[in-house]
Design an enzyme around this catalytic site. Structure first.
Site, mmCIF file in Angstrom:
data_model
loop_
_atom_site.group_PDB
_atom_site.id
_atom_site.type_symbol
_atom_site.label_atom_id
_atom_site.label_comp_id
_atom_site.label_asym_id
_atom_site.label_seq_id
_atom_site.Cartn_x
_atom_site.Cartn_y
_atom_site.Cartn_z
ATOM 1 N N TYR A 94 0.839 -1.202 0.000
ATOM 2 C CA TYR A 94 0.000 0.000 0.000
ATOM 3 C C TYR A 94 0.872 1.250 0.000
ATOM 4 C CZ TYR A 94 1.044 0.218 5.019
ATOM 5 O OH TYR A 94 1.688 0.277 6.228
ATOM 6 N N CYS A 95 0.290 2.351 -0.462
ATOM 7 C CA CYS A 95 0.895 3.674 -0.332
ATOM 8 C C CYS A 95 -0.055 4.520 0.513
ATOM 9 C CB CYS A 95 1.188 4.298 -1.686
ATOM 10 S SG CYS A 95 -0.280 4.580 -2.726
ATOM 11 N N PHE A 96 -0.024 5.827 0.364
ATOM 12 C CA PHE A 96 -0.858 6.645 1.244
ATOM 13 C C PHE A 96 -2.340 6.528 0.916
ATOM 14 C CE2 PHE A 96 -2.817 10.736 2.534
ATOM 15 C CZ PHE A 96 -2.699 10.557 3.896
ATOM 16 N N GLY A 99 -3.035 4.961 -4.520
ATOM 17 C CA GLY A 99 -3.035 5.536 -5.860
ATOM 18 C C GLY A 99 -1.794 5.225 -6.663
ATOM 19 N N TYR A 123 -3.031 3.589 3.048
ATOM 20 C CA TYR A 123 -2.879 3.867 4.476
ATOM 21 C C TYR A 123 -4.018 4.728 5.005
ATOM 22 C CZ TYR A 123 -1.114 5.854 8.805
ATOM 23 O OH TYR A 123 -0.996 6.257 10.109
#
EC number: 2.9.1.3
Length: 367
Positions: A94-96, A99, A123
């Site tokens: 995952y990223c923030f 995206g 996140y």
């Protein structure tokens, strides 16, 4: 390939491995227990891309990102992600926000022959889910609060009751002026995330009620979520009783022997003992305005004598001197006042065995 997921409940209950591709600075501000940070961009690269985005727009920022993370640098990062994916075949990345960054990592891994799913929403969505979990639990669950004088053994009882949630354990602090541990407290967001996951797992286990220790708004420098603090203040209170001698021995075990062992394990014998001694002296100095000059001087002298004996011979007997005075003249009067204010909330009181049995019976799993 396994599908991407937005099933945050299952993610946190299962404890699957999670690959966090945010920048290190983002990870340091807040992360999930056990997540591993292998960033797409380091802090400097992310800063450059952010400036480019603000000045020239998204496409230019994407192009700059590809320039910054290319060649051997790109290959090394793909190799690290692939190694993680192979070691944790059930995990997710995952990223923030779920995206561009996590999509790009997913694409690069796919090109390298590794298919790995990501968390939809990233996140931010998972963090929101955990905040909602804590809010809902505070509003909907039944709670009991465990109180007692300093050294009565509240933490020991928590360990004996499966429905208990150890707030001090999550905060890495014992919750008093002498409560700082050898290791620093976790970041505030890490504390909140770990606490919410623990709450989620306890609810999933089906406990009829949850148990926490009686805490104020702050545990050290960590802030207990306001919704939980408010619920604790309105929940039934169970009062743990112990003799004065038992309490002295427990304080000696936890705040002297235990703390010294923590520092020595972390820093080695000489440096660790010095850091431990400094920590105790700092804690005593921290409450000096409330002790008054004469009493602070007396307690400091007793503490120095005890530390000297401990350093020279490894004995801890003299520590009982300052512990007894501190309990009798400082902590006990303070807790006695607090207990009087909460007397109407007390639903049970007794020694460790009686309190443990009562709490187990009243928090037992449904069905």
């Amino acid at each position: 390939m396994r599908p991407d997921t937005a099933d945050f409940r299952t993610l946190f209950l299962s404890g699957v491995a999670m690959l966090d591709v945010r920048a290190p600075l983002e990870f340091a501000r807040g992360a999930f227990p056990g997540a591993v940070n292998l960033p797409l961009m380091d802090d400097a690269e992310r800063h450059e891309v952010g400036l480019c985005y603000a000045q020239k727009g998204q496409q230019a920022a994407i192009e700059l990102g590809h320039q910054l993370v290319s060649g051997l640098r790109k290959a090394a990062r793909i190799a690290a992600w692939a190694e993680f994916a192979r070691a944790h075949p059930d995990g997710y990345l995952y990223c923030f926000r779920g995206g561009l960054r996590s999509q790009l990592v997913q694409q690069w891994l796919h090109a390298a022959g590794v298919d790995y799913p990501r968390v939809t929403g990233g996140y931010k969505a998972m963090r929101g889910f955990l905040i909602e979990t804590t809010d809902a639990a505070a509003a909907e669950q039944q709670w009991f609060v465990l109180g007692g004088l300093t050294g009565s053994g509240k933490t020991d009882v928590l360990a004996d009751v499966p429905a208990a949630i150890d707030l001090e354990g999550h905060a890495r602090h014992r919750g008093s002026a002498f409560g700082r541990r050898a290791l620093a407290q976790p970041p505030q967001i890490d504390f909140e995330n770990a606490l919410a996951i623990d709450v989620l797992r306890h609810i999933d286990a089906g406990w009829r009620a949850l148990l926490v220790e009686d805490e104020g708004r702050f545990i050290g420098s960590r802030d207990v979520p306001q919704v939980l603090t408010q619920r604790m203040q309105a929940s039934p209170l169970v009062w743990l009783e112990a003799s004065f001698d038992e309490r002295v021995e427990r304080v000696l075990r936890d705040y002297v022997q235990g703390l010294a062992a923590e520092f020595i394990a972390e820093k080695g014998s000489t440096e660790g003992f010095e850091a431990y001694a400094t920590r105790l002296r700092e804690a005593m100095a921290g409450i000096s305005p409330r002790l008054g000059g004469a009493r602070y001087g007396k307690l400091s002298a007793l503490l120095d004598q005890a530390l000297a004996q401990q350093a020279e011979r490894g004995e801890v007997d003299l520590h009982r001197g300052w512990i007894e005075v501190l309990l009798r003249e400082y902590y006990d009067p303070m807790y006695a006042f607090q207990r009087e204010q909460r007397e109407a909330r007390i639903v049970f009181r007794g020694d460790r065995a009686a309190v443990t049995d009562w709490l187990r019976a009243h928090t037992a799993q449904r069905g």
